[in-house]
Design an enzyme around this catalytic site. Structure first.
Site, PDB file in Angstrom:
ATOM      1  N   TYR A   1       5.177  -5.163  28.346  1.00  0.00           N
ATOM      2  CA  TYR A   1       4.263  -4.069  28.698  1.00  0.00           C
ATOM      3  C   TYR A   1       2.872  -4.601  29.066  1.00  0.00           C
ATOM      4  O   TYR A   1       2.374  -4.351  30.163  1.00  0.00           O
ATOM      5  CB  TYR A   1       4.188  -3.119  27.499  1.00  0.00           C
ATOM      6  CG  TYR A   1       3.258  -1.948  27.612  1.00  0.00           C
ATOM      7  CD1 TYR A   1       2.510  -1.526  26.520  1.00  0.00           C
ATOM      8  CD2 TYR A   1       3.130  -1.223  28.799  1.00  0.00           C
ATOM      9  CE1 TYR A   1       1.661  -0.435  26.598  1.00  0.00           C
ATOM     10  CE2 TYR A   1       2.277  -0.124  28.892  1.00  0.00           C
ATOM     11  CZ  TYR A   1       1.543   0.259  27.777  1.00  0.00           C
ATOM     12  OH  TYR A   1       0.683   1.339  27.861  1.00  0.00           O
TER      13      TYR A   1
ATOM     14  N   TYR B   1       4.583  -7.899  11.066  1.00  0.00           N
ATOM     15  CA  TYR B   1       4.030  -7.988  12.434  1.00  0.00           C
ATOM     16  C   TYR B   1       2.533  -8.310  12.369  1.00  0.00           C
ATOM     17  O   TYR B   1       2.079  -9.304  12.937  1.00  0.00           O
ATOM     18  CB  TYR B   1       4.253  -6.682  13.213  1.00  0.00           C
ATOM     19  CG  TYR B   1       3.338  -6.584  14.400  1.00  0.00           C
ATOM     20  CD1 TYR B   1       2.212  -5.769  14.365  1.00  0.00           C
ATOM     21  CD2 TYR B   1       3.564  -7.364  15.534  1.00  0.00           C
ATOM     22  CE1 TYR B   1       1.338  -5.727  15.438  1.00  0.00           C
ATOM     23  CE2 TYR B   1       2.689  -7.324  16.601  1.00  0.00           C
ATOM     24  CZ  TYR B   1       1.573  -6.498  16.549  1.00  0.00           C
ATOM     25  OH  TYR B   1       0.708  -6.475  17.604  1.00  0.00           O
TER      26      TYR B   1
ATOM     27  N   SER C   1      -4.134  -8.303  17.481  1.00  0.00           N
ATOM     28  CA  SER C   1      -4.026  -6.849  17.284  1.00  0.00           C
ATOM     29  C   SER C   1      -5.011  -6.371  16.228  1.00  0.00           C
ATOM     30  O   SER C   1      -5.345  -7.111  15.298  1.00  0.00           O
ATOM     31  CB  SER C   1      -2.594  -6.517  16.839  1.00  0.00           C
ATOM     32  OG  SER C   1      -2.522  -5.204  16.337  1.00  0.00           O
TER      33      SER C   1
ATOM     34  N   ASP D   1       9.695 -15.478  30.414  1.00  0.00           N
ATOM     35  CA  ASP D   1      10.136 -14.366  29.570  1.00  0.00           C
ATOM     36  C   ASP D   1      11.591 -14.632  29.175  1.00  0.00           C
ATOM     37  O   ASP D   1      12.350 -15.208  29.948  1.00  0.00           O
ATOM     38  CB  ASP D   1      10.027 -13.035  30.345  1.00  0.00           C
ATOM     39  CG  ASP D   1       9.863 -11.837  29.400  1.00  0.00           C
ATOM     40  OD1 ASP D   1       8.864 -11.114  29.523  1.00  0.00           O
ATOM     41  OD2 ASP D   1      10.743 -11.651  28.529  1.00  0.00           O
TER      42      ASP D   1
ATOM     43  N   ASN E   1      12.781  -8.174  25.043  1.00  0.00           N
ATOM     44  CA  ASN E   1      12.262  -6.800  24.950  1.00  0.00           C
ATOM     45  C   ASN E   1      11.659  -6.386  26.289  1.00  0.00           C
ATOM     46  O   ASN E   1      10.604  -5.739  26.364  1.00  0.00           O
ATOM     47  CB  ASN E   1      11.208  -6.713  23.836  1.00  0.00           C
ATOM     48  CG  ASN E   1      10.853  -5.264  23.509  1.00  0.00           C
ATOM     49  OD1 ASN E   1      11.637  -4.345  23.761  1.00  0.00           O
ATOM     50  ND2 ASN E   1       9.659  -5.052  22.985  1.00  0.00           N
TER      51      ASN E   1
ATOM     52  N   GLY F   1       2.603   3.048   5.227  1.00  0.00           N
ATOM     53  CA  GLY F   1       1.846   1.957   5.864  1.00  0.00           C
ATOM     54  C   GLY F   1       0.816   2.446   6.854  1.00  0.00           C
ATOM     55  O   GLY F   1      -0.058   1.691   7.279  1.00  0.00           O
TER      56      GLY F   1
ATOM     57  N   ASP G   1      12.761 -19.421  26.521  1.00  0.00           N
ATOM     58  CA  ASP G   1      12.250 -19.013  25.217  1.00  0.00           C
ATOM     59  C   ASP G   1      11.201 -20.007  24.729  1.00  0.00           C
ATOM     60  O   ASP G   1      11.399 -21.225  24.855  1.00  0.00           O
ATOM     61  CB  ASP G   1      13.431 -18.974  24.220  1.00  0.00           C
ATOM     62  CG  ASP G   1      13.067 -18.186  22.978  1.00  0.00           C
ATOM     63  OD1 ASP G   1      13.839 -17.318  22.571  1.00  0.00           O
ATOM     64  OD2 ASP G   1      11.963 -18.439  22.451  1.00  0.00           O
TER      65      ASP G   1
ATOM     66  N   LYS H   1       0.284 -11.959  13.210  1.00  0.00           N
ATOM     67  CA  LYS H   1      -0.904 -12.081  14.079  1.00  0.00           C
ATOM     68  C   LYS H   1      -2.045 -12.753  13.305  1.00  0.00           C
ATOM     69  O   LYS H   1      -2.786 -13.580  13.822  1.00  0.00           O
ATOM     70  CB  LYS H   1      -1.334 -10.713  14.610  1.00  0.00           C
ATOM     71  CG  LYS H   1      -0.359 -10.094  15.603  1.00  0.00           C
ATOM     72  CD  LYS H   1      -0.210 -10.941  16.856  1.00  0.00           C
ATOM     73  CE  LYS H   1       0.718 -10.328  17.869  1.00  0.00           C
ATOM     74  NZ  LYS H   1       0.875 -11.170  19.072  1.00  0.00           N
TER      75      LYS H   1
ATOM     76  N   LYS I   1       6.769  -6.717  18.474  1.00  0.00           N
ATOM     77  CA  LYS I   1       5.577  -5.947  18.067  1.00  0.00           C
ATOM     78  C   LYS I   1       5.893  -4.597  17.425  1.00  0.00           C
ATOM     79  O   LYS I   1       5.054  -3.703  17.375  1.00  0.00           O
ATOM     80  CB  LYS I   1       4.691  -5.742  19.271  1.00  0.00           C
ATOM     81  CG  LYS I   1       5.309  -4.948  20.390  1.00  0.00           C
ATOM     82  CD  LYS I   1       4.213  -4.342  21.243  1.00  0.00           C
ATOM     83  CE  LYS I   1       4.720  -3.127  21.948  1.00  0.00           C
ATOM     84  NZ  LYS I   1       3.688  -2.225  22.358  1.00  0.00           N
TER      85      LYS I   1
HETATM   86  C1  WQD Z   1      -0.444   6.155  16.237  1.00  0.00           C
HETATM   87  C2  WQD Z   1      -0.649   7.439  15.433  1.00  0.00           C
HETATM   88  C3  WQD Z   1       0.888   7.686  13.588  1.00  0.00           C
HETATM   89  C4  WQD Z   1       4.459   8.050  16.091  1.00  0.00           C
HETATM   90  C5  WQD Z   1       0.894   0.242  16.065  1.00  0.00           C
HETATM   91  C6  WQD Z   1       0.697  -1.194  15.682  1.00  0.00           C
HETATM   92  C7  WQD Z   1      -0.374  -1.805  16.540  1.00  0.00           C
HETATM   93  C8  WQD Z   1       0.004  -1.637  17.992  1.00  0.00           C
HETATM   94  C9  WQD Z   1       0.215  -0.169  18.315  1.00  0.00           C
HETATM   95  C10 WQD Z   1       1.109  -3.576  18.856  1.00  0.00           C
HETATM   96  C11 WQD Z   1      -0.533   7.229  13.917  1.00  0.00           C
HETATM   97  C12 WQD Z   1       1.113   8.781  14.630  1.00  0.00           C
HETATM   98  C13 WQD Z   1       3.149   7.891  15.660  1.00  0.00           C
HETATM   99  C14 WQD Z   1       5.135   9.294  15.882  1.00  0.00           C
HETATM  100  C15 WQD Z   1       3.136  10.152  14.828  1.00  0.00           C
HETATM  101  N1  WQD Z   1       1.173  -2.370  18.291  1.00  0.00           N
HETATM  102  N2  WQD Z   1       2.511   8.930  15.050  1.00  0.00           N
HETATM  103  N3  WQD Z   1       4.431  10.297  15.250  1.00  0.00           N
HETATM  104  O1  WQD Z   1       0.697   2.618  14.155  1.00  0.00           O
HETATM  105  O2  WQD Z   1      -1.618   2.939  15.220  1.00  0.00           O
HETATM  106  O3  WQD Z   1      -0.287   0.950  15.820  1.00  0.00           O
HETATM  107  O4  WQD Z   1       1.237   0.316  17.429  1.00  0.00           O
HETATM  108  O5  WQD Z   1       0.160  -4.194  19.214  1.00  0.00           O
HETATM  109  O6  WQD Z   1      -0.491  -3.163  16.247  1.00  0.00           O
HETATM  110  O7  WQD Z   1       0.254  -1.233  14.342  1.00  0.00           O
HETATM  111  O8  WQD Z   1       0.441   3.175  16.622  1.00  0.00           O
HETATM  112  O9  WQD Z   1       1.498   4.808  18.099  1.00  0.00           O
HETATM  113  O10 WQD Z   1       2.765   4.047  16.032  1.00  0.00           O
HETATM  114  O11 WQD Z   1       0.779   5.552  15.781  1.00  0.00           O
HETATM  115  O12 WQD Z   1       2.540  11.095  14.263  1.00  0.00           O
HETATM  116  O13 WQD Z   1       6.320   9.491  16.234  1.00  0.00           O
HETATM  117  O14 WQD Z   1       0.375   8.369  15.763  1.00  0.00           O
HETATM  118  O15 WQD Z   1       0.981   8.222  12.266  1.00  0.00           O
HETATM  119  O16 WQD Z   1      -1.469   8.093  13.277  1.00  0.00           O
HETATM  120  P1  WQD Z   1      -0.211   2.481  15.333  1.00  0.00           P
HETATM  121  P2  WQD Z   1       1.463   4.395  16.673  1.00  0.00           P
END
Ligand code: WQD
Length: 335
Positions: free
Chosen positions: A11, A149, A124, A31, A35, A295, A58, A153, A84
């Site tokens: 992405y 994850y 991140s 690549d 994923n 989490g 790889d 990092k 990720k």
């Molecule tokens: C965002 C908000 C959820 C899904 C993670 C990784 C971060 C990066 C981005 C890689 C939160 C809420 C989510 C759903 C929901 N990844 N949510 N329903 O957890 O902030 O970050 O992804 O680089 O490193 O930690 O992103 O999009 O999962 O969640 O309510 O089905 O949306 O609770 O508040 P997050 P997210």
């Protein structure tokens, strides 16, 4: 300048290849398609009307990396190749630490052997763990990560700091992404995770396209403006441009270790994203409130001042742009 992009079909990697090619860099991509899909390469070519050199392989395969560096004199590496998915990392720690940490150790070993000492590393905001305050600056404490994850990092950031301590001829830029969303305006490349999306934006897109029935909102009882989680969403094209700026910084500085947050500095809630998506795209998103996701934290958004001051980087795209481009990509790539 010849740049190696690892995870070039992913992405963030694919969007960065577009910006690098459009900025005149010679791009070599690798690549392993763990994923990502090969067709992304064709789409990068369609967008830029340029070809890039590509090798399937790889980063855990040292022979593969050695042969690549023997064939090409690489000036700088942008490393995106990592797993990720936060939830998946909790179930598969060995795979995550092997893929996200051992691969970087391999890469650094080969880079050093061939005298390639410029690296932009994809980190991140997760390395901040549960932040004590927001907005978050690069000086704030890291650690307290709650999943393999994020910890992977953190480990690589420490490896890079130790490497620079031992050999200050390296030029390293660590970029801490907040929440990348959206897609290139062409709709040819975008976020296309394998299986059911874990992240909010791709999940909303799939509910909008009726591929998924209903969005689960993970809790509305956080101490935030509307009770739902607040994050710093950044358009993936802004993020890609941030990498070109980081590359320019390393070209100018020649050596050093630099750390930057890449975010907009504005926090948006889950409801903000849902309502903005509905308003901009004239679609209805079915959702229901469920329990918090283990989490998760309440609020996480950046202070982007350092990247603006030192990289001349600031975000150009709004939340409306992000949701419009995400939906455009989803419509053009419905599975
Ligand atoms: C965002 C908000 C959820 C899904 C993670 C990784 C971060 C990066 C981005 C890689 C939160 C809420 C989510 C759903 C929901 N990844 N949510 N329903 O957890 O902030 O970050 O992804 O680089 O490193 O930690 O992103 O999009 O999962 O969640 O309510 O089905 O949306 O609770 O508040 P997050 P997210």
């Amino acid at each position: 300048m010849k740049v190696l992009v690892t995870g070039c079909c992913g992405y963030i990697g694919s969007h960065t290849c577009v910006e690098l090619l459009n900025s005149g860099y010679e791009v070599i991509g690798i690549d392993n398609f763990s994923n990502s899909k090969k067709e992304v390469l064709d789409n990068i070519g369609l967008i830029t009307n340029q070809n890039m050199i590509f090798y399937e392989g790889d980063m855990l395969d040292e022979k593969f990396l050695m042969s690549l560096f023997r064939t090409h004199s690489i000036d700088c590496v942008l490393d995106f190749a990592a797993y990720k998915a936060v939830g998946e990392s909790v179930e598969k720690p060995i795979e995550y630490y092997t893929n996200n940490v051992s691969s970087v150790l391999n890469l650094l070993k080969v880079m050093k052997k061939f005298g390639c000492k410029r690296l932009v590393f994809s980190s991140s905001a997760t390395v901040y763990g549960s932040p004590k305050k927001v907005p978050i600056t690069e000086e704030d404490d890291t650690g307290g990560t709650t999943n393999p994850y994020g910890t992977s990092k953190l480990f690589v950031e420490q490896i890079l700091k130790d490497l620079y301590q031992a050999d200050s001829s390296f030029a390293i830029c660590i970029l801490r992404y907040f929440n990348p969303i959206g897609a290139h305006k062409s709709g040819l490349i975008g976020e296309n995770p394998n299986g059911i999306p874990a992240n909010l934006m791709p999940y909303i897109s799939k509910v909008a396209s009726k591929e998924l029935e209903c969005l689960q909102v993970f809790g509305d009882d956080y101490k935030t403006k509307d009770g739902t989680g607040v994050r710093d969403y950044i358009h993936v094209v802004d993020l890609a441009v941030g990498h070109v700026k980081a590359l320019e910084k390393l070209e100018k500085e020649k050596k050093g270790l630099f750390i930057y947050n890449l975010g907009t500095g504005t926090g948006y809630s889950v409801f903000d994203l849902i309502h903005t998506f509905e308003k901009v795209n004239h679609v209805k998103i079915n959702y229901k409130i469920v329990n918090r996701r283990p989490g998760d934290i309440a609020e996480c958004f950046s202070n982007p001042a350092k990247a603006k001051k030192e990289l001349g980087f600031s975000c150009q795209y709004s939340l409306e742009d992000m949701v419009r481009d995400a939906w455009n990509y989803e419509k053009k790539n419905k599975s």
